[in-house]
Design an enzyme around this catalytic site. Structure first.
Site, PDB file in Angstrom:
ATOM      1  N   SER A 138       4.113  -6.200   9.015  1.00 29.27           N
ATOM      2  CA  SER A 138       3.678  -7.245   9.769  1.00 29.27           C
ATOM      3  C   SER A 138       3.147  -8.571   9.711  1.00 29.27           C
ATOM      4  O   SER A 138       3.662  -9.620  10.003  1.00 29.27           O
ATOM      5  CB  SER A 138       2.650  -6.759  11.224  1.00 29.27           C
ATOM      6  OG  SER A 138       3.178  -5.232  11.466  1.00 29.27           O
ATOM      7  N   GLY A 142       6.350 -10.149   8.164  1.00 29.36           N
ATOM      8  CA  GLY A 142       7.088 -10.711   9.282  1.00 29.36           C
ATOM      9  C   GLY A 142       6.799 -11.613  10.175  1.00 29.36           C
ATOM     10  O   GLY A 142       7.306 -12.552  10.391  1.00 29.36           O
ATOM     11  N   ASP A 143       5.263 -11.922  10.237  1.00 28.12           N
ATOM     12  CA  ASP A 143       4.680 -12.898  11.005  1.00 28.12           C
ATOM     13  C   ASP A 143       5.186 -14.348  10.215  1.00 28.12           C
ATOM     14  O   ASP A 143       5.428 -15.416  10.866  1.00 28.12           O
ATOM     15  CB  ASP A 143       3.371 -12.820  11.068  1.00 28.12           C
ATOM     16  CG  ASP A 143       2.379 -14.016  11.745  1.00 28.12           C
ATOM     17  OD1 ASP A 143       2.964 -14.296  12.712  1.00 28.12           O
ATOM     18  OD2 ASP A 143       1.597 -14.557  11.158  1.00 28.12           O
ATOM     19  N   ALA A 144       5.025 -14.226   8.929  1.00 27.07           N
ATOM     20  CA  ALA A 144       5.307 -15.409   8.205  1.00 27.07           C
ATOM     21  C   ALA A 144       6.778 -15.928   8.221  1.00 27.07           C
ATOM     22  O   ALA A 144       7.149 -17.156   8.426  1.00 27.07           O
ATOM     23  CB  ALA A 144       4.962 -15.288   6.658  1.00 27.07           C
ATOM     24  N   GLU A 184       7.511 -17.017  11.827  1.00 27.97           N
ATOM     25  CA  GLU A 184       6.927 -18.655  12.016  1.00 27.97           C
ATOM     26  C   GLU A 184       7.654 -19.609  11.318  1.00 27.97           C
ATOM     27  O   GLU A 184       8.195 -20.701  11.726  1.00 27.97           O
ATOM     28  CB  GLU A 184       5.554 -18.699  11.690  1.00 27.97           C
ATOM     29  CG  GLU A 184       5.114 -19.970  11.872  1.00 27.97           C
ATOM     30  CD  GLU A 184       3.410 -20.233  11.877  1.00 27.97           C
ATOM     31  OE1 GLU A 184       2.950 -21.232  11.498  1.00 27.97           O
ATOM     32  OE2 GLU A 184       2.875 -19.181  11.654  1.00 27.97           O
TER      33      GLU A 184
END
Length: 141
Positions: A29, A32-34, A37
């Site tokens: 996660s 994945g967030d990086a 974004e």
């Protein structure tokens, strides 16, 4: 002389040579967030026209729990069984539960886990398919 588009160097810089299943779902996660974004930062560059505050404001509308939860709904039809298993793990992860039973936050974490999983696995074709479907949906909201 250096090539202006050295894809091998880019690949060495931005990929992980480790089994995707060796990572915790919270790590997936986080990655994945990086990736999510960065994808939206690059997609909004043209719209922002070098105005960083405008781009930041646009990104905060696109990269948040509410939008990511909605994005997960938008991609449902292109998910396979493996994707659904990763999403389920992300939804039920320790990191997703840190805000209690906030369903939007848990769904956003599940989407981030899927993005991280596909990125680390190196399944860039399916990752691109998902992100392009998300961007088409999210930018029309």
């Amino acid at each position: 002389m250096r090539s202006t588009c050295d894809l091998d160097a880019l690949s060495r810089l931005l990929t992980v040579k480790q089994d995707v299943n060796s990572f915790s779902v919270d790590t997936l996660s986080y990655i994945g967030d990086a990736v999510y974004e960065l994808f939206f930062r690059l997609k909004t560059l043209k719209t922002a026209k070098r105005r960083t505050k405008y781009q930041h404001d646009l990104l905060t509308k696109l990269v948040n729990a509410n939008s990511q939860s909605r994005a997960l709904e938008e991609i449902d039809e292109i998910l396979n069984e493996e994707d659904r298993k990763v999403i389920n793990r992300g939804y039920n992860s320790k990191g997703a539960k840190k805000r209690g039973n906030d369903v939007e936050y848990r769904r956003a974490t599940a989407l981030e886990a899927l993005i991280g999983y596909l990125y680390i696995k190196g399944d860039f074709g399916h990752l691109e398919e998902i992100l392009l479907k998300v961007v088409d949906s999210v930018l029309t909201w």
